[in-house]
Scaffold this motif. Structure first.
Motif, PDB file in Angstrom:
ATOM      1  N   LEU A   1       6.300  -1.695  12.543  1.00 20.54           N
ATOM      2  CA  LEU A   1       6.029  -2.646  11.464  1.00 20.54           C
ATOM      3  C   LEU A   1       7.298  -2.972  10.702  1.00 20.54           C
ATOM      4  CD1 LEU A   1       2.696  -1.255  10.014  1.00 20.54           C
ATOM      5  CD2 LEU A   1       3.056  -3.509  10.990  1.00 20.54           C
ATOM      6  N   ARG A   2       8.120  -1.936  10.540  1.00 22.31           N
ATOM      7  CA  ARG A   2       9.335  -2.093   9.763  1.00 22.31           C
ATOM      8  C   ARG A   2      10.280  -3.097  10.413  1.00 22.31           C
ATOM      9  NH1 ARG A   2      13.173  -1.563   7.084  1.00 22.31           N
ATOM     10  NH2 ARG A   2      14.997  -0.225   7.263  1.00 22.31           N
ATOM     11  N   THR A   3      10.407  -2.987  11.748  1.00 22.04           N
ATOM     12  CA  THR A   3      11.270  -3.915  12.469  1.00 22.04           C
ATOM     13  C   THR A   3      10.794  -5.350  12.276  1.00 22.04           C
ATOM     14  OG1 THR A   3      11.331  -2.162  14.108  1.00 22.04           O
ATOM     15  CG2 THR A   3      12.382  -4.219  14.715  1.00 22.04           C
ATOM     16  N   LEU A   4       9.471  -5.494  12.290  1.00 20.25           N
ATOM     17  CA  LEU A   4       8.878  -6.817  12.148  1.00 20.25           C
ATOM     18  C   LEU A   4       9.068  -7.357  10.721  1.00 20.25           C
ATOM     19  CD1 LEU A   4       7.223  -8.435  14.209  1.00 20.25           C
ATOM     20  CD2 LEU A   4       5.161  -7.553  13.136  1.00 20.25           C
ATOM     21  N   TYR A   5       8.925  -6.476   9.749  1.00 27.72           N
ATOM     22  CA  TYR A   5       8.903  -6.847   8.334  1.00 27.72           C
ATOM     23  C   TYR A   5      10.322  -7.014   7.775  1.00 27.72           C
ATOM     24  CZ  TYR A   5       6.769  -6.597   3.588  1.00 27.72           C
ATOM     25  OH  TYR A   5       6.346  -6.851   2.316  1.00 27.72           O
ATOM     26  N   ARG A   6      11.273  -6.328   8.387  1.00 30.14           N
ATOM     27  CA  ARG A   6      12.637  -6.247   7.876  1.00 30.14           C
ATOM     28  C   ARG A   6      13.259  -7.602   7.525  1.00 30.14           C
ATOM     29  NH1 ARG A   6      17.730  -5.671   9.729  1.00 30.14           N
ATOM     30  NH2 ARG A   6      18.997  -4.089   8.680  1.00 30.14           N
TER      31      ARG A   6
ATOM     32  N   THR B   1      -1.145  -7.514   9.915  1.00 33.36           N
ATOM     33  CA  THR B   1      -1.102  -6.260   9.179  1.00 33.36           C
ATOM     34  C   THR B   1      -0.174  -6.374   7.971  1.00 33.36           C
ATOM     35  OG1 THR B   1      -1.318  -5.217  11.328  1.00 33.36           O
ATOM     36  CG2 THR B   1      -0.785  -3.782   9.480  1.00 33.36           C
ATOM     37  N   ILE B   2       0.977  -7.011   8.191  1.00 29.69           N
ATOM     38  CA  ILE B   2       1.939  -7.133   7.102  1.00 29.69           C
ATOM     39  C   ILE B   2       1.383  -8.012   5.994  1.00 29.69           C
ATOM     40  CG2 ILE B   2       4.219  -8.065   6.503  1.00 29.69           C
ATOM     41  CD1 ILE B   2       5.156  -7.034   9.236  1.00 29.69           C
ATOM     42  N   LEU B   3       0.664  -9.091   6.394  1.00 30.57           N
ATOM     43  CA  LEU B   3       0.064  -9.956   5.373  1.00 30.57           C
ATOM     44  C   LEU B   3      -0.975  -9.195   4.557  1.00 30.57           C
ATOM     45  CD1 LEU B   3      -0.282 -13.373   7.220  1.00 30.57           C
ATOM     46  CD2 LEU B   3       1.168 -12.838   5.253  1.00 30.57           C
ATOM     47  N   ILE B   4      -1.734  -8.324   5.227  1.00 33.20           N
ATOM     48  CA  ILE B   4      -2.695  -7.509   4.474  1.00 33.20           C
ATOM     49  C   ILE B   4      -1.940  -6.606   3.495  1.00 33.20           C
ATOM     50  CG2 ILE B   4      -4.445  -5.703   4.639  1.00 33.20           C
ATOM     51  CD1 ILE B   4      -5.215  -6.882   7.375  1.00 33.20           C
ATOM     52  N   GLY B   5      -0.822  -6.018   3.974  1.00 33.54           N
ATOM     53  CA  GLY B   5       0.000  -5.187   3.096  1.00 33.54           C
ATOM     54  C   GLY B   5       0.481  -5.970   1.887  1.00 33.54           C
ATOM     55  N   MET B   6       0.929  -7.193   2.147  1.00 38.52           N
ATOM     56  CA  MET B   6       1.378  -8.033   1.040  1.00 38.52           C
ATOM     57  C   MET B   6       0.229  -8.290   0.064  1.00 38.52           C
ATOM     58  SD  MET B   6       3.646 -10.907   2.984  1.00 38.52           S
ATOM     59  CE  MET B   6       5.331 -10.629   3.491  1.00 38.52           C
ATOM     60  N   GLY B   7      -0.960  -8.512   0.641  1.00 41.96           N
ATOM     61  CA  GLY B   7      -2.143  -8.735  -0.196  1.00 41.96           C
ATOM     62  C   GLY B   7      -2.433  -7.525  -1.072  1.00 41.96           C
ATOM     63  N   VAL B   8      -2.291  -6.337  -0.488  1.00 36.31           N
ATOM     64  CA  VAL B   8      -2.513  -5.107  -1.252  1.00 36.31           C
ATOM     65  C   VAL B   8      -1.539  -5.042  -2.429  1.00 36.31           C
ATOM     66  CG1 VAL B   8      -2.280  -2.585  -1.167  1.00 36.31           C
ATOM     67  CG2 VAL B   8      -3.492  -3.779   0.656  1.00 36.31           C
ATOM     68  N   ALA B   9      -0.274  -5.383  -2.164  1.00 37.74           N
ATOM     69  CA  ALA B   9       0.733  -5.332  -3.228  1.00 37.74           C
ATOM     70  C   ALA B   9       0.385  -6.314  -4.347  1.00 37.74           C
ATOM     71  CB  ALA B   9       2.116  -5.643  -2.662  1.00 37.74           C
ATOM     72  N   MET B  10       0.023  -7.538  -3.966  1.00 40.69           N
ATOM     73  CA  MET B  10      -0.295  -8.547  -4.980  1.00 40.69           C
ATOM     74  C   MET B  10      -1.546  -8.151  -5.760  1.00 40.69           C
ATOM     75  SD  MET B  10       1.934 -10.827  -5.194  1.00 40.69           S
ATOM     76  CE  MET B  10       1.208 -12.085  -6.215  1.00 40.69           C
ATOM     77  N   ALA B  11      -2.616  -7.779  -5.022  1.00 38.99           N
ATOM     78  CA  ALA B  11      -3.860  -7.420  -5.692  1.00 38.99           C
ATOM     79  C   ALA B  11      -3.642  -6.213  -6.602  1.00 38.99           C
ATOM     80  CB  ALA B  11      -4.945  -7.121  -4.658  1.00 38.99           C
ATOM     81  N   GLY B  12      -2.896  -5.236  -6.090  1.00 40.62           N
ATOM     82  CA  GLY B  12      -2.601  -4.049  -6.896  1.00 40.62           C
ATOM     83  C   GLY B  12      -1.840  -4.422  -8.157  1.00 40.62           C
ATOM     84  N   GLY B  13      -0.880  -5.332  -8.014  1.00 44.44           N
ATOM     85  CA  GLY B  13      -0.088  -5.753  -9.169  1.00 44.44           C
ATOM     86  C   GLY B  13      -0.933  -6.450 -10.213  1.00 44.44           C
TER      87      GLY B  13
ATOM     88  N   ILE C   1       6.704  -6.766  -2.565  1.00 44.65           N
ATOM     89  CA  ILE C   1       6.641  -7.372  -1.229  1.00 44.65           C
ATOM     90  C   ILE C   1       8.050  -7.569  -0.657  1.00 44.65           C
ATOM     91  CG2 ILE C   1       6.111  -9.562  -0.060  1.00 44.65           C
ATOM     92  CD1 ILE C   1       3.605  -9.713  -1.783  1.00 44.65           C
ATOM     93  N   LEU C   2       9.000  -7.884  -1.547  1.00 46.17           N
ATOM     94  CA  LEU C   2      10.375  -8.077  -1.080  1.00 46.17           C
ATOM     95  C   LEU C   2      11.135  -6.759  -0.980  1.00 46.17           C
ATOM     96  CD1 LEU C   2      11.206 -11.175  -3.261  1.00 46.17           C
ATOM     97  CD2 LEU C   2      10.820 -11.149  -0.812  1.00 46.17           C
ATOM     98  N   TYR C   3      10.699  -5.762  -1.766  1.00 49.57           N
ATOM     99  CA  TYR C   3      11.416  -4.482  -1.799  1.00 49.57           C
ATOM    100  C   TYR C   3      11.109  -3.633  -0.563  1.00 49.57           C
ATOM    101  CZ  TYR C   3      12.563   0.292  -3.072  1.00 49.57           C
ATOM    102  OH  TYR C   3      13.061   1.565  -3.062  1.00 49.57           O
ATOM    103  N   VAL C   4       9.839  -3.604  -0.185  1.00 50.99           N
ATOM    104  CA  VAL C   4       9.425  -2.707   0.909  1.00 50.99           C
ATOM    105  C   VAL C   4      10.213  -2.945   2.204  1.00 50.99           C
ATOM    106  CG1 VAL C   4       7.490  -2.053   2.401  1.00 50.99           C
ATOM    107  CG2 VAL C   4       7.169  -2.193  -0.057  1.00 50.99           C
ATOM    108  N   PRO C   5      10.433  -4.210   2.643  1.00 52.25           N
ATOM    109  CA  PRO C   5      11.175  -4.380   3.898  1.00 52.25           C
ATOM    110  C   PRO C   5      12.633  -3.923   3.822  1.00 52.25           C
ATOM    111  CG  PRO C   5      10.772  -6.498   2.869  1.00 52.25           C
ATOM    112  CD  PRO C   5       9.938  -5.502   2.135  1.00 52.25           C
ATOM    113  N   ARG C   6      13.191  -3.730   2.642  1.00 53.83           N
ATOM    114  CA  ARG C   6      14.604  -3.372   2.567  1.00 53.83           C
ATOM    115  C   ARG C   6      14.865  -1.987   3.155  1.00 53.83           C
ATOM    116  NH1 ARG C   6      18.278  -3.557  -2.837  1.00 53.83           N
ATOM    117  NH2 ARG C   6      17.641  -1.407  -3.183  1.00 53.83           N
ATOM    118  N   LEU C   7      14.214  -0.970   2.611  1.00 59.58           N
ATOM    119  CA  LEU C   7      14.422   0.374   3.142  1.00 59.58           C
ATOM    120  C   LEU C   7      13.158   0.928   3.799  1.00 59.58           C
ATOM    121  CD1 LEU C   7      16.580   1.839   0.248  1.00 59.58           C
ATOM    122  CD2 LEU C   7      17.351   1.136   2.492  1.00 59.58           C
ATOM    123  N   GLY C   8      12.069   0.198   3.688  1.00 56.64           N
ATOM    124  CA  GLY C   8      10.829   0.639   4.326  1.00 56.64           C
ATOM    125  C   GLY C   8      10.296   1.943   3.791  1.00 56.64           C
TER     126      GLY C   8
END
Lengths: 320, 321
Positions: free
Chosen positions: B153-158, B93-105, B232-239
């Motif tokens: 997810l946040r705990t995992l991504y943190r 799930t997190i990798l898909i999220g990362m993909g969304v961020a990259m594709a969106g960017g 991708i690096l910002y989201v895990p900081r404060l979620g």
């Protein structure tokens, strides 16, 4: 020109309806209330926007004769234009305004008053007294004092406190001065005060630096729950969760939930309800729909949220 | 030759000076934990500033990056929250999220670039427009409040923000790799040379058979991709993401680029200088917090003075060349 005429059509229709129901004319008269607030730029304002929309939707059903005109502004100049437009084109009978800044909004609101409209000012006072009919606000002095008193009465002797301040404003100054006054003469020490600007990211950075700078911190006054979120993250990163308590403010739902669940890191919170805009809109509506006197100053006290009473401050549907 | 060396070393000297100042003012400054904090914080602006170096070097500008980061953080969080019930709380799930961020960017950068190069609208105007659009969209998506990542997810991504190799956390590693690749691309690839050529004289570049519009477009896409990476690096900081995420990042990134010695009018790009510029800005912030030198009301003024001073010093040296 064409647009003007279009605008007049509903008015004409309303006039016809009025003529039809002569007996009810007084009650059926349409009143327009303008609501002008800053846009949702941070958590608290987001909550306030939500409560404003929620209240307007609800009151629209209760009082079909009141029409609300809501506008949100990203800066003071836009808000001045909004208010001028409301007066010129929407023919408002009452105005509920939360001034973006006191100085620039004072004169435009004075013009509304001079035009004979009912004016309710919310939260931030105008720089000239006696313009508004009704003033509804939170109590910034109490907001700082309640937190200060909690620290004074509950922390061990010699406890060390760090403070995160908001955006530099009079409102922030009032809070911080009251906080300091409450701790005056106690055996608790304020180590540092820096601006976290009511922003999670800024508060995170400031707290990281506090943690690097001070080996001993017993309590953090984050003064706002958005800042408290950043502060908690920085403390978790440093692994010092069990060394200090954090007191935020304004009652964000996630924080209130954790207080309900007796989180030892978050013992209490201080209210500064964004729903104060609802009080202001309701009272302004009552001014037109009832004989209840609605004038003067209505100050909503800042209360201490504790695990015992947290439930009554928990609004799971609000975005804040 | 000697003069050019001095000129090149200007920002580096300032950085070393700040280091010494920090160490003198507070011994906690040099603690690994503090340096790790400062470097990790710099990573977001740093990644964006590396991309911004290419855009500015080709003579462009992008004001939308801060809002874009907020918007990308918003859609990334929403995508992961929406997917979690189906795909579960796992790295997939997190990798898909990362993909969304990259594709969106990449997409957002492409839109900026296409409007600038194909529709031929001034970069300043296009990105001023998209700045407002992205900012409003994230506020609207968050309903004026804050978008928060589900706690599982946040705990995992943190750890993506907070862990790494010892105190060298992932954001620092990613920033270092991107900086090195960026410097190499600017110095040693055809793309880098084309970017500089277009920035110094786009007509000459066009006559030299450089596909000017394509290279320009690519710089905006590259910047968009790096904003995605920063997200991708910002989201895990404060979620979380809200309307106040990434405010003024664009100006910090531009300031870092200019402090680093890249010309605002284009034609000369220096990626390593940008990295130094980013570090200077972060260190000022950190030192002001650690040292109680001045009233916190004046922090912004000190930063302003240093930015202007850094550029003034470079101007003088350039005229001496």
């Amino acid at each position: 020109m064409e647009r003007r005429n279009l605008l007049k059509l509903p008015l004409a229709a309303a006039a016809l309806t009025l003529a039809g129901g002569v007996a009810l004319a007084q009650e059926a008269e349409k009143k327009v209330i303008g609501v002008s607030i800053p846009s949702a730029t941070h958590g608290f304002m987001g909550g306030l926007n939500w409560h404003a929309q929620d209240t307007i939707a609800r009151l629209g059903k209760v009082y079909p004769n009141i029409e609300f005109v809501l506008s949100t502004a990203g800066d003071a100049a836009k808000q001045v234009s909004d208010i001028e437009d409301m007066l010129a084109t929407r023919n408002i009978d009452g105005l509920v305004v939360l001034p973006f800044e006191s100085e620039p909004l004072t004169d435009p609101v004075k013009q509304v008053k001079a035009a004979g409209k009912f004016v309710t000012v919310v939260d931030r006072g105008l720089s000239e007294e006696g313009i508004e009919d009704l003033y509804v606000a939170g109590d910034n002095t109490a907001f700082g004092r309640v937190a200060g008193e909690y620290f004074r009465d509950n922390l061990p002797a010699g406890a060390k406190i760090v403070v995160l301040r908001g955006i530099p404003t009079t409102l922030d100054n009032e809070r911080v001065e009251a906080f300091q006054a409450a701790l005056q003469g106690s055996d608790k020490e304020i180590l540092d005060m820096q601006h976290g600007n009511w922003n999670r990211d800024d508060a995170f950075k400031v707290m990281q630096d506090y943690l690097a700078k001070y080996p001993e911190i017993d309590a953090v006054w984050a003064a706002d729950d958005d800042m408290a979120v950043g502060v908690l993250e920085a403390i978790a990163q440093a692994g010092r969760e069990d060394q200090m308590v954090v007191v935020g403010g304004a009652g964000m739902k996630d924080i209130v939930k954790r207080i309900m669940d007796k989180d030892p890191q978050l013992p209490v919170n201080v209210t500064y309800p964004p729903a104060l805009i609802s009080s202001a809109i309701e009272m302004t509506a009552l001014r037109f729909m009832s004989n209840a006197p609605m004038a003067g100053r209505y100050i909503i006290g800042s209360q201490l949220i504790t695990p015992e009473n947290a439930e009554q401050f928990y609004y799971p549907d609000s975005p804040f | 030759m000697k003069r050019i060396d001095l000129h090149l070393l200007g920002p580096l000297v300032a950085l070393v000076g700040l280091f010494i100042l920090g160490a003198l003012l507070n011994p906690a400054f040099l603690a690994p934990a503090n340096l790790s904090n400062v470097l990790a914080r710099s990573a977001f602006i740093g990644l964006i500033a590396v991309g911004m170096t290419f855009v500015i070097t080709q003579g462009g500008l992008d004001l939308s990056v801060g809002s874009m980061a907020a918007f990308l953080a918003g859609i990334t969080i929403m995508a992961m929250n929406a997917l979690a019930p189906f795909t579960g709380e796992n790295w997939g799930t997190i990798l898909i999220g990362m993909g969304v961020a990259m594709a969106g960017g990449v997409l957002a950068g492409f839109v900026n670039g296409a409007l600038i190069t194909r529709a031929r609208i001034e970069a300043f105007i296009v990105t001023l427009g998209t700045m407002g659009i992205f900012r409003s969209l994230v506020t609207w998506l968050a309903d004026g409040g804050t978008l928060s990542l589900d706690s599982g997810l946040r705990t995992l991504y943190r750890p993506v923000y907070f862990s790494g190799i010892g105190w060298i956390t992932w954001p620092i590693i990613v920033f270092a790799i991107v900086a090195i690749l960026g410097e190499w691309t600017m110095r040693h690839t055809r793309f880098g040379r084309h970017v500089e050529a277009i920035g110094s004289n786009d007509r000459v570049a066009r006559y030299s058979a450089v596909d000017v519009e394509r290279v320009r477009l690519m710089t905006y896409v590259l910047l968009g991709a790096l904003v995605g990476l920063a997200t991708i690096l910002y989201v895990p900081r404060l979620g979380s993401a809200s309307g106040s995420t990434g405010v003024l990042w664009e100006l910090e990134a531009i300031a870092a680029v200019i402090i680093g010695g890249t010309a605002l009018k284009g034609g000369r790009g220096r990626v390593w200088g940008t990295v130094v510029g980013v570090l200077i800005l972060s260190l000022i912030d950190n030192i002001l917090n650690l040292a109680d030198l001045v009233s916190p009301y004046l922090n912004g003024a000190i930063q302003g003075v240093i930015i202007v001073l850094a550029v003034v010093l470079q101007r003088e040296k350039r005229s001496a060349e």
